[in-house]
Scaffold this motif. Sequence first.
Motif, PDB file in Angstrom:
ATOM      1  N   SER A 135       0.851  -1.188   0.000  1.00 57.40           N
ATOM      2  CA  SER A 135       0.000   0.000   0.000  1.00 57.40           C
ATOM      3  C   SER A 135       0.891   1.243   0.000  1.00 57.40           C
ATOM      4  O   SER A 135       1.887   1.281   0.724  1.00 57.40           O
TER       5      SER A 135
ATOM      6  N   LYS B 124       0.144   4.014   1.266  1.00 55.80           N
ATOM      7  CA  LYS B 124      -0.123   4.760   2.503  1.00 55.80           C
ATOM      8  C   LYS B 124      -0.504   3.771   3.599  1.00 55.80           C
ATOM      9  O   LYS B 124      -0.937   2.662   3.310  1.00 55.80           O
ATOM     10  N   ASP B 125      -0.364   4.182   4.867  1.00 59.54           N
ATOM     11  CA  ASP B 125      -0.905   3.388   5.957  1.00 59.54           C
ATOM     12  C   ASP B 125      -2.380   3.147   5.659  1.00 59.54           C
ATOM     13  O   ASP B 125      -3.058   4.025   5.118  1.00 59.54           O
TER      14      ASP B 125
ATOM     15  N   HIS C 180      -6.310   0.930   6.552  1.00 61.28           N
ATOM     16  CA  HIS C 180      -7.230   0.225   7.436  1.00 61.28           C
ATOM     17  C   HIS C 180      -8.058  -0.721   6.577  1.00 61.28           C
ATOM     18  O   HIS C 180      -8.495  -0.344   5.491  1.00 61.28           O
TER      19      HIS C 180
ATOM     20  N   SER D  34      -5.394  -2.672  10.972  1.00 59.25           N
ATOM     21  CA  SER D  34      -4.571  -1.605  10.391  1.00 59.25           C
ATOM     22  C   SER D  34      -3.212  -2.158  10.008  1.00 59.25           C
ATOM     23  O   SER D  34      -2.690  -3.046  10.694  1.00 59.25           O
ATOM     24  N   PHE D  35      -2.646  -1.624   8.936  1.00 56.93           N
ATOM     25  CA  PHE D  35      -1.305  -2.041   8.530  1.00 56.93           C
ATOM     26  C   PHE D  35      -0.565  -0.870   7.907  1.00 56.93           C
ATOM     27  O   PHE D  35      -1.170   0.099   7.446  1.00 56.93           O
ATOM     28  N   SER D  36       0.761  -0.969   7.943  1.00 57.29           N
ATOM     29  CA  SER D  36       1.625   0.130   7.509  1.00 57.29           C
ATOM     30  C   SER D  36       1.867   0.121   6.013  1.00 57.29           C
ATOM     31  O   SER D  36       1.821  -0.923   5.364  1.00 57.29           O
ATOM     32  N   LYS D  37       2.178   1.303   5.503  1.00 60.35           N
ATOM     33  CA  LYS D  37       2.515   1.439   4.084  1.00 60.35           C
ATOM     34  C   LYS D  37       3.789   0.694   3.756  1.00 60.35           C
ATOM     35  O   LYS D  37       4.615   0.424   4.641  1.00 60.35           O
ATOM     36  N   GLU D  38       3.923   0.342   2.484  1.00 61.68           N
ATOM     37  CA  GLU D  38       5.138  -0.267   1.927  1.00 61.68           C
ATOM     38  C   GLU D  38       5.498  -1.621   2.544  1.00 61.68           C
ATOM     39  O   GLU D  38       6.649  -2.039   2.457  1.00 61.68           O
TER      40      GLU D  38
ATOM     41  N   ARG E  49      -7.502   4.390   3.085  1.00 60.23           N
ATOM     42  CA  ARG E  49      -6.127   4.884   3.206  1.00 60.23           C
ATOM     43  C   ARG E  49      -6.015   6.326   2.761  1.00 60.23           C
ATOM     44  O   ARG E  49      -6.850   6.838   2.086  1.00 60.23           O
TER      45      ARG E  49
END
Length: 99
Positions: free
Chosen positions: A47, A49-50, A52, A78-82, A99
């Motif tokens: 993604s 961007k961070d 949801h 939720s998960f973080s970008k990249e 996002r």
Amino acid sequence: MYMIDIDNTIAQQPFNDLQIEQLVKNNTLEILSISLAKNAMFPKHVSPKDAHLIVLEGNINFHIQNQTVNLKEQQHFSFSKEVEHWVLAKEDAKFLIIR
């Protein structure tokens, strides 16, 4: 008078392999509606961007960083970008990516 626009995209989205519909896209927000048929996969990706993920219906396995997270109807993750991840539908499922 305020214009009310009802969108039925999510309800009408079929369970046919992987379906992706962009519901909202502007400078600050993107909302995607994802539909996955049972045993269908959303292939590995990252993604920008961070993000949801909110499960609307069904049951999915979310694979991220050598972990599998089982998510069911009405659960949020939720998960973080990249960070590379992929999704497998345990049954017909619909979820939102915000996002």
